[in-house]
Design a protein around this motif. Structure first.
Motif, mmCIF file in Angstrom:
data_model
loop_
_atom_site.group_PDB
_atom_site.id
_atom_site.type_symbol
_atom_site.label_atom_id
_atom_site.label_comp_id
_atom_site.label_asym_id
_atom_site.label_seq_id
_atom_site.Cartn_x
_atom_site.Cartn_y
_atom_site.Cartn_z
ATOM 1 N N ASN A 157 -20.787 47.858 -31.132
ATOM 2 C CA ASN A 157 -21.576 49.086 -31.338
ATOM 3 C C ASN A 157 -20.623 50.072 -32.259
ATOM 4 O O ASN A 157 -20.309 51.055 -32.099
ATOM 5 C CB ASN A 157 -21.681 49.889 -30.007
ATOM 6 N N GLY A 158 -20.158 49.332 -33.320
ATOM 7 C CA GLY A 158 -19.187 50.148 -34.134
ATOM 8 C C GLY A 158 -17.733 50.308 -33.765
ATOM 9 O O GLY A 158 -17.112 50.983 -34.364
ATOM 10 N N ILE A 159 -17.355 49.760 -32.548
ATOM 11 C CA ILE A 159 -16.054 50.426 -32.152
ATOM 12 C C ILE A 159 -15.288 49.080 -31.809
ATOM 13 O O ILE A 159 -15.772 48.074 -31.123
ATOM 14 C CB ILE A 159 -16.193 51.132 -30.784
ATOM 15 N N PRO A 160 -13.814 48.911 -32.070
ATOM 16 C CA PRO A 160 -13.156 47.575 -31.699
ATOM 17 C C PRO A 160 -13.012 47.585 -30.353
ATOM 18 O O PRO A 160 -13.024 48.370 -29.419
ATOM 19 C CB PRO A 160 -11.804 48.042 -32.207
ATOM 20 N N ALA A 161 -13.443 46.479 -29.546
ATOM 21 C CA ALA A 161 -13.673 46.101 -28.394
ATOM 22 C C ALA A 161 -13.157 44.696 -28.013
ATOM 23 O O ALA A 161 -13.263 43.900 -28.778
ATOM 24 C CB ALA A 161 -14.957 46.634 -27.788
ATOM 25 N N GLY A 162 -13.039 44.402 -26.658
ATOM 26 C CA GLY A 162 -12.690 42.887 -26.030
ATOM 27 C C GLY A 162 -14.103 42.818 -25.590
ATOM 28 O O GLY A 162 -14.977 43.252 -25.158
ATOM 29 N N ILE A 163 -14.719 41.365 -26.168
ATOM 30 C CA ILE A 163 -16.040 41.194 -25.938
ATOM 31 C C ILE A 163 -16.011 39.466 -25.621
ATOM 32 O O ILE A 163 -15.062 38.728 -25.738
ATOM 33 C CB ILE A 163 -16.765 41.048 -27.617
ATOM 34 N N THR A 164 -16.583 39.411 -24.606
ATOM 35 C CA THR A 164 -16.945 37.949 -24.060
ATOM 36 C C THR A 164 -18.168 37.492 -24.513
ATOM 37 O O THR A 164 -19.278 38.140 -24.394
ATOM 38 C CB THR A 164 -16.608 38.019 -22.403
ATOM 39 N N THR A 165 -18.312 36.025 -24.695
ATOM 40 C CA THR A 165 -19.695 35.615 -25.063
ATOM 41 C C THR A 165 -19.636 34.087 -24.480
ATOM 42 O O THR A 165 -18.425 33.537 -23.997
ATOM 43 C CB THR A 165 -19.930 35.586 -26.411
ATOM 44 N N ASN A 166 -20.628 33.431 -24.768
ATOM 45 C CA ASN A 166 -20.787 31.967 -24.218
ATOM 46 C C ASN A 166 -20.584 31.068 -25.568
ATOM 47 O O ASN A 166 -21.418 31.453 -26.458
ATOM 48 C CB ASN A 166 -22.082 31.781 -23.383
ATOM 49 N N ALA A 167 -20.024 29.990 -25.321
ATOM 50 C CA ALA A 167 -19.941 28.949 -26.324
ATOM 51 C C ALA A 167 -20.941 28.158 -25.941
ATOM 52 O O ALA A 167 -21.471 27.927 -24.826
ATOM 53 C CB ALA A 167 -18.798 28.368 -26.491
ATOM 54 N N GLY A 168 -21.431 27.126 -26.746
ATOM 55 C CA GLY A 168 -22.409 26.100 -26.174
ATOM 56 C C GLY A 168 -21.994 25.142 -25.488
ATOM 57 O O GLY A 168 -22.135 25.170 -24.044
ATOM 58 N N LYS A 169 -21.043 24.448 -25.772
ATOM 59 C CA LYS A 169 -20.285 23.332 -24.903
ATOM 60 C C LYS A 169 -19.006 23.151 -25.200
ATOM 61 O O LYS A 169 -18.387 23.321 -26.493
ATOM 62 C CB LYS A 169 -20.891 22.031 -25.088
ATOM 63 N N ALA A 170 -18.401 22.586 -24.135
ATOM 64 C CA ALA A 170 -16.688 22.299 -24.583
ATOM 65 C C ALA A 170 -16.281 21.326 -23.726
ATOM 66 O O ALA A 170 -16.658 20.912 -22.547
ATOM 67 C CB ALA A 170 -15.761 23.260 -24.436
ATOM 68 N N ARG A 171 -15.468 20.329 -24.188
ATOM 69 C CA ARG A 171 -14.773 19.153 -23.441
ATOM 70 C C ARG A 171 -13.419 19.325 -23.634
ATOM 71 O O ARG A 171 -12.714 19.343 -24.595
ATOM 72 C CB ARG A 171 -15.328 17.892 -24.001
ATOM 73 N N ILE A 172 -12.925 18.937 -22.502
ATOM 74 C CA ILE A 172 -11.119 18.887 -22.376
ATOM 75 C C ILE A 172 -11.003 17.459 -21.778
ATOM 76 O O ILE A 172 -11.574 17.428 -20.603
ATOM 77 C CB ILE A 172 -10.715 20.029 -21.598
ATOM 78 N N LYS A 173 -10.042 16.691 -22.289
ATOM 79 C CA LYS A 173 -9.628 15.563 -21.647
ATOM 80 C C LYS A 173 -8.103 15.442 -21.958
ATOM 81 O O LYS A 173 -7.621 15.920 -22.788
ATOM 82 C CB LYS A 173 -10.270 14.187 -22.325
ATOM 83 N N GLY A 174 -7.387 14.732 -20.628
ATOM 84 C CA GLY A 174 -6.018 14.534 -20.779
ATOM 85 C C GLY A 174 -5.323 13.732 -19.866
ATOM 86 O O GLY A 174 -6.251 13.169 -18.903
ATOM 87 N N ILE A 175 -4.318 13.584 -19.721
ATOM 88 C CA ILE A 175 -3.258 12.567 -18.938
ATOM 89 C C ILE A 175 -2.279 13.305 -18.293
ATOM 90 O O ILE A 175 -1.638 14.100 -19.120
ATOM 91 C CB ILE A 175 -3.264 11.348 -19.487
ATOM 92 N N GLU A 176 -1.713 13.555 -17.312
ATOM 93 C CA GLU A 176 -0.715 13.902 -16.580
ATOM 94 C C GLU A 176 -0.214 12.996 -15.706
ATOM 95 O O GLU A 176 -0.493 12.371 -15.119
ATOM 96 C CB GLU A 176 -0.927 15.379 -15.867
ATOM 97 N N LEU A 177 1.398 13.311 -16.066
ATOM 98 C CA LEU A 177 2.341 12.340 -15.201
ATOM 99 C C LEU A 177 3.666 13.482 -14.478
ATOM 100 O O LEU A 177 4.066 14.024 -15.318
ATOM 101 C CB LEU A 177 2.794 11.244 -15.782
ATOM 102 N N GLU A 178 3.401 13.335 -13.151
ATOM 103 C CA GLU A 178 4.614 14.262 -12.810
ATOM 104 C C GLU A 178 5.549 13.234 -11.684
ATOM 105 O O GLU A 178 5.056 12.496 -11.225
ATOM 106 C CB GLU A 178 3.896 15.445 -11.863
ATOM 107 N N GLY A 179 6.841 13.876 -11.714
ATOM 108 C CA GLY A 179 7.689 13.081 -10.853
ATOM 109 C C GLY A 179 8.848 13.695 -10.367
ATOM 110 O O GLY A 179 9.103 14.933 -10.520
ATOM 111 N N LEU A 180 9.453 13.023 -9.272
ATOM 112 C CA LEU A 180 10.618 13.890 -8.562
ATOM 113 C C LEU A 180 11.639 12.524 -8.327
ATOM 114 O O LEU A 180 11.166 11.782 -7.651
ATOM 115 C CB LEU A 180 10.069 14.714 -7.142
#
Length: 194
Positions: A157-180
């Motif tokens: 509305n003509g004013i700088p602002a924080g805006i949230t919207t929806n993206a269509g799709k997103a995919r995240i893939k990964g591998i994790e390894l943790e040790g002690l």
């Protein structure tokens, strides 16, 4: 502008042993979210100081509710007394909401954003040595998002602002390894790779 939010959910989960080493788990959750925006704002036409002769005051009103049923299914397998293998598929939900500025002029698609949905796939293991001096856990995952919610700084509305919207799709893939590693009671080393 105050936002009033009401949320509730009901959920349950059960695990059943198919054999001494193999277990199956299932869970379900129902979530309901309701959000209301009350109050108002001012659209200033000129300058940074409010001028009642030129600036426009408007009520800021928005109201939406969302409901979703999500679920989880998994398998656990004891390879031996110190090693667990697992696989899970689950769904998740994050309620929609609205950007401030529901003035009766701005179109609904700019005010409201939809719920975010996630389907998660994960396989992994957890293991340790007999003396507990070494522990390892690793996983591979794949997240499939629908209507991912993204926030950014833009003009609303003509004013700088924080805006949230929806993206269509997103995919995240990964591998994790943790040790002690614990070479002694007084020394410990943690590590992780992703």
């Amino acid at each position: 502008t105050p936002t009033i939010q009401t949320s509730y959910g009901i959920f349950g989960q059960a695990t059943y042993s198919l054999t001494d080493s193999l277990r199956v788990t299932g869970g379900i959750r129902y979530s309901h979210d309701e959000k209301k925006l009350t109050g108002g704002g001012t659209r200033q036409q000129q300058g940074a100081i409010y001028d009642p002769q030129t600036d426009i005051e408007f009520p800021s009103r928005a109201h939406r509710s969302w409901s979703r049923t999500t679920w989880r299914a998994g398998l656990d397998y004891d390879l031996d007394t110190r090693t667990l293998l697992y696989a899970t598929v689950s769904t998740g939900y994050k309620a929609g909401s609205f950007n401030d500025g529901a003035d009766g002029i701005t179109p609904d698609e700019q005010i409201y954003y939809k719920p975010e949905m996630l389907t998660s796939y994960e396989v992994g293991f957890k293991t340790r040595t007999a003396d507990n001096k070494l522990r390892l856990q690793g996983s591979a995952f794949y997240y499939d998002y629908k209507d991912l919610q993204l926030s950014f700084i833009g003009t609303f509305n003509g004013i700088p602002a924080g805006i949230t919207t929806n993206a269509g799709k997103a995919r995240i893939k990964g591998i994790e390894l943790e040790g002690l590693v614990m070479p002694s009671l007084r020394n410990r080393l943690d590590f992780s790779i992703s």
